[in-house]
Design a protein around this motif. Structure first.
Motif, mmCIF file in Angstrom:
data_model
loop_
_atom_site.group_PDB
_atom_site.id
_atom_site.type_symbol
_atom_site.label_atom_id
_atom_site.label_comp_id
_atom_site.label_asym_id
_atom_site.label_seq_id
_atom_site.Cartn_x
_atom_site.Cartn_y
_atom_site.Cartn_z
ATOM 1 N N GLY A 102 0.816 -1.204 0.000
ATOM 2 C CA GLY A 102 0.000 0.000 0.000
ATOM 3 C C GLY A 102 0.852 1.256 0.000
ATOM 4 O O GLY A 102 2.055 1.213 0.284
ATOM 5 N N GLU A 155 -3.798 -0.924 -1.731
ATOM 6 C CA GLU A 155 -4.593 0.258 -1.394
ATOM 7 C C GLU A 155 -3.703 1.482 -1.236
ATOM 8 O O GLU A 155 -2.578 1.387 -0.747
ATOM 9 C CB GLU A 155 -5.369 0.002 -0.097
ATOM 10 C CG GLU A 155 -6.382 1.084 0.239
ATOM 11 C CD GLU A 155 -7.315 0.668 1.358
ATOM 12 O OE1 GLU A 155 -7.634 1.523 2.207
ATOM 13 O OE2 GLU A 155 -7.734 -0.507 1.382
ATOM 14 N N VAL A 182 -2.945 -5.146 3.459
ATOM 15 C CA VAL A 182 -1.666 -5.227 2.743
ATOM 16 C C VAL A 182 -0.649 -5.862 3.682
ATOM 17 O O VAL A 182 -0.859 -5.924 4.899
ATOM 18 C CB VAL A 182 -1.160 -3.841 2.279
ATOM 19 C CG1 VAL A 182 -2.081 -3.237 1.235
ATOM 20 C CG2 VAL A 182 -1.007 -2.892 3.473
ATOM 21 N N CYS A 185 3.134 -1.216 3.955
ATOM 22 C CA CYS A 185 2.631 0.068 3.469
ATOM 23 C C CYS A 185 3.781 1.059 3.459
ATOM 24 O O CYS A 185 4.495 1.211 4.464
ATOM 25 C CB CYS A 185 1.502 0.580 4.354
ATOM 26 S SG CYS A 185 0.643 2.009 3.665
#
Length: 412
Positions: A102, A155, A182, A185
């Motif tokens: 992400g 995302e 995820v 990130c």
């Protein structure tokens, strides 16, 4: 819920263009605050994007140059900081599938200076407008560019909370990883270039530090003689990853996000709220399963504002209770200036550096503390065996945040 680790950090700031230089500046208590054409500031100077990414692995370097080489300066700085964090997390050597990665960018109004500087040319000749203006003028240009550079297809979004944006980013990115949305990130606190209009607005509000012939003495967090904040420039990055993912990849955890909290005051003003700050600090400690006496270190929001520092000091006394005289307290903004939307991520990088480095950095210009019960770090760095650290962030509009970071056993 997955446990969330910090596996990589990166930074480009006025006191260091990489984590090693930044950490050395923290230890030395070296400030980046200088006189600028606009007044006082802590700008990123003598910096080159090609040089900043030159040491990255060849495929990553080429993607960074192709995707961001002609981007506005804040995007280039963000990519450079992210490349550092990505490389430190060994994600080039031991990659994670793109759909499990992400991207979160902390900050808002990130392109205000870009738009401001283009306007005179556009008014003179509308054909002057760059072909990619419609993309570059959006905050999401950061997200799109970072996702392209790092082939991240999970995302992604921008998050904002005024001066609390960085901590809001830490919280949101942590939630994405903790929930299993995820595996890791990439969080970037984006550099903000203020326009003259914004500078003037802050001055009218009484938030900016007063002009002085000695810029290095202008920013005075927690000092009774403080007069306001000094704007700083920085982009900072964290790779936040589930401990399970990091273990599978054989990557050590630099720290873990032990707890966090966000809370509103129900107030649209710029005024700090003591109850709101106490509530969010206590909530973050509770989420981490810690007592106030467990806190070893506080990286305070401490912008050197007249009212804000006083309220935060009172909030720390109330929230830490019996632990108020054992936790070291300092303000990274005394060295970097107030990096606005990026501040929380800048200070997370500083906090991890201190947790892992076994020291607390000085807070210069703290001659007459507003609250003698707090254990402020003095004019020089001090060795410290730190396990748990609290990092605060408070934003206009009644946005309160607190993050607890913990050193992991493999960091000694």
């Amino acid at each position: 819920m997955n446990r969330v680790a910090v596996t990589g950090t990166g930074i480009v700031s006025a006191i260091g263009a990489d984590v090693a230089a930044f950490t050395a500046a923290l230890r030395a208590g070296r400030t980046g605050i200088v006189a600028t054409p606009d007044g006082l500031g802590a700008p990123v100077t003598d910096w080159s994007f090609p040089e900043a990414v030159a040491g990255a692995p060849a495929p990553l370097r080429r993607r960074a140059q192709r995707s961001a080489g002609r981007s506005p300066r804040p995007v280039r700085v963000a990519v450079a900081a992210a490349v550092q964090a990505w490389t430190a997390a060994r994600l080039t050597d031991s990659p994670i599938p793109g759909d499990r990665v992400g991207v979160v960018v902390a900050g808002h109004n990130l392109t205000a200076r870009y738009v401001h500087d283009l306007r005179p040319g556009w008014e003179e000749n509308p054909a002057y407008l760059p072909a990619r203006f419609a993309l570059h003028a959006l905050d999401t240009d950061h997200v799109g560019t970072l996702s392209e550079v790092f082939d991240a297809t999970g995302e992604g979004c921008t998050v904002g909370g005024a001066s609390a944006s960085g901590n809001v980013g830490v919280v949101h990115a942590t939630r994405l990883v903790a929930s299993g949305t995820v595996d890791c990130c990439l969080l970037v606190g984006a550099l903000c270039e203020l326009t003259p209009l914004h500078r003037r607005a802050f001055a009218v509000l009484g938030a900016l530090a007063e002009p002085t012939s000695d810029p290095g003495r202008a920013c005075r967090p927690f000092d009774r003689d403080r007069s306001g904040f000094v704007p700083g420039e920085a982009a900072a990055a964290l790779v936040l990853e589930s401990t399970a993912s990091a273990t599978r990849r054989g990557v050590p955890h630099r720290a873990v996000v032990a707890g966090h909290a966000l809370a509103l005051d129900g107030d649209r003003s710029a005024a700090p709220n003591l109850d709101g700050e106490v509530r969010v600090i206590r909530a973050a400690l509770a989420a981490a399963g810690l007592a106030p006496t467990d806190v070893d270190y506080v990286n305070a929001h401490a912008t050197a504002s007249r009212r804000g520092d006083e309220v935060e000091a009172a909030a720390l006394v109330a929230a830490l209770g019996a632990g108020v005289d054992r936790a070291f307290v300092n303000s990274t903004k005394a060295l970097t200036g107030h990096c606005l939307g990026a501040a929380g991520v800048v200070e997370a990088v500083a906090t991890v550096a201190q947790l892992c480095g076994g020291f607390v950095h000085p807070t210069p210009n703290l001659d007459d503390p507003v609250e003698p019960r707090l254990r402020f770090v003095g004019p020089v760095a001090r060795p410290a065996d730190l396990r748990y650290a609290l990092s605060n962030g408070f934003g206009f509009g009644g946005i309160n945040s607190a993050v607890v970071l913990a050193r992991t056993p493999d960091e000694g």
